[in-house]
Design an enzyme around this catalytic site. Sequence first.
Site, PDB file in Angstrom:
ATOM      1  CG  HIS A 198      -1.799  -0.991   0.812  1.00  0.00           C
ATOM      2  ND1 HIS A 198      -2.102  -2.143   1.027  1.00  0.00           N
ATOM      3  CD2 HIS A 198      -3.503  -0.642   0.061  1.00  0.00           C
ATOM      4  CE1 HIS A 198      -3.227  -2.886   0.440  1.00  0.00           C
ATOM      5  NE2 HIS A 198      -3.839  -1.609  -0.481  1.00  0.00           N
ATOM      6  CD  GLU A 444      -9.723  -7.711  -2.019  1.00  0.00           C
ATOM      7  OE1 GLU A 444      -9.361  -7.240  -2.349  1.00  0.00           O
ATOM      8  OE2 GLU A 444     -10.270  -7.561  -0.761  1.00  0.00           O
ATOM      9  CG  ASP A 468      -5.235  -8.358  -1.390  1.00  0.00           C
ATOM     10  OD1 ASP A 468      -4.399  -8.495  -0.630  1.00  0.00           O
ATOM     11  OD2 ASP A 468      -6.030  -7.705  -0.767  1.00  0.00           O
ATOM     12  CB  CYS A 515     -10.388  -1.815  -8.951  1.00  0.00           C
ATOM     13  SG  CYS A 515     -10.689  -2.814  -7.104  1.00  0.00           S
TER      14      CYS A 515
END
Length: 581
Positions: A198, A444, A468, A515
């Site tokens: 992240h 995910e 993920d 996404c």
Amino acid sequence: MSFSLHGLAVSSGIAIGRAHLISHATLEVSHQQLKERDVAGELARLDAAIDIVSAELDALREEANMPGALSEVAAFVDLHAMILEDPALVEAARDLINERWCNAEWALVQQMEILVAQFDEFEDAYLRERKHDVMQVSERLIKALLGKPRKLARKKMTSGRDDDLIVVAHDLSPADTLAFKNMSIAGFVTDLGGATSHTTIVARSLGIPAVVGMQRARPLILDDDLLIVDGTRGVLIVEPDQRVLEEYRLRRSGLAIERSKLQRLAKVRSTTLDEQEITLYANIELPQDVEQAKAVGADGIGLFRTEFMFMNREELPSEDEQFEAYRSVAKAMSGKPVTIRTLDIGADKEIEVLSTRAAERSTTNPALGLRAIRYCLAEPQIFLVQLRAILRASYHGKVRLLVPMMAHTHEIEQTLAMIEQAKTQLRSSRHRFDEHIEIGGMIEIPAAALMLGPFLRRLDFVSLGTNDLIQYTLAIDRTDGAVAHLYDPLHPAVLRLISQTIQTAHRYERPVSVCGEMAGNPALTRLLLGMGLRQFSMHPAQMLEVRQEVVMADTEQLAAKVARVLKNDETDKVRELVERL
Ligand code: PEP
Ligand code: MG
């Protein structure tokens, strides 16, 4: 002396600037020479940090005095409070700042080391061990100081100059990186990190060159060293010679020209050569990011990572505060879809206010622990507050609700039941909301991709979280630089899961988007189009390059070629075929 280091290229472009070392652990605190006029401000920072730590200890004392608490806890809190008040630590640090015009963190570490050495001399084992308490109080103070960073104004520069600021750190948390949104930073490098951690994702959203996973950059670089960050090739050059510097300045100017040419695509529709309308949504972390999304002509927000709103603060955002934030995005997008993802905390996204609760319940492996929807279902009060805020915002625009990391049917059922509960509460408090708000789920976890039917029967749309999905399919921690070379979006198993999800969603006539970071990688746009994907969601900084790929693509031709790619089960061959698409 000039030297270069190699790492993972995670955010493209070239930055040339001066190193600004960021430290986290006490051991890593660097020395910074201040100007005389900054000394008073530095002393005030130290005082503010002392106040924060003193308040933390008061709160701990209160907890320690509750019935059932351990008496040892109260004793150590008292000891730490005494150390905090002892002039041997903070007064001595103050003197150092005054005399040497240095930063408070460094002054504290110097003084801590003197005290630790003195404690080491004690014969008595109990007294010797008290050095750990001194260290812990110092750590607390440094953490408080880092939470209130010195203003970087001195180094705030306009972009494109060699005295720009380049952040160098051993590691950065997503929350640290988020703080850069308000600063002018030209680039950054870290020793740790993976391509879709992240921290990296936020860097990419800032549109600044970044190289992570450098292993040993932080100890080799000094504050103010001249650096070149080549975020496209994953190279860091320290103290470059004049010839290299000139070459990179030229390349940087070339890239700036290319970028300004791309700008003309901001207002162009995303239609392929064979007239397929492609939807390009934006991913955002904070409400203010919506301006960047609008500037590149996003068709809506495909992923609002709401957990970032919960970072860098001492209290949870209230229902009203969340509502205002979500409403502001919904209104700003003027009727275009705004997909608000419910809290996805855990794994590498730590939220200070919530971390103790999660840590108490969760396991030693946070990526597989109480993360995302698992956390929300375990903390229904926190979840309900967010659900009500999102529902209320749905009255002010086209809001959709997206739930992360579901693997089980019962998780969907429980989530839907909680959404109904939030709706009932809002009806009784006479709040208005969109009764038909669309509810989607993120795909995910491989189990969800393999057993998509139950998801598609219960949900209005799905969104593939490839970051993920890759992590969990290949068992590669997405934040771990040591296994970053194995994190491969083109692994045939990953491609088959993605393709299968897209096909099944089409069969069920449910919208499906991607996404994860794959959607924003222009080298993969043609592959995804060929798989049948029509909705992409990415950071605004990536959108123009992806749109350029879209307008030059023919989906019919790509579909035939991609079908051949998917039949291949050799990763290298797949990579070769994807490059040739
Ligand atoms: C993903 O996993 O691909 C995703 C979009 O969610 P995040 O990166 O926030 O985990
Ligand atoms: Mg995810």
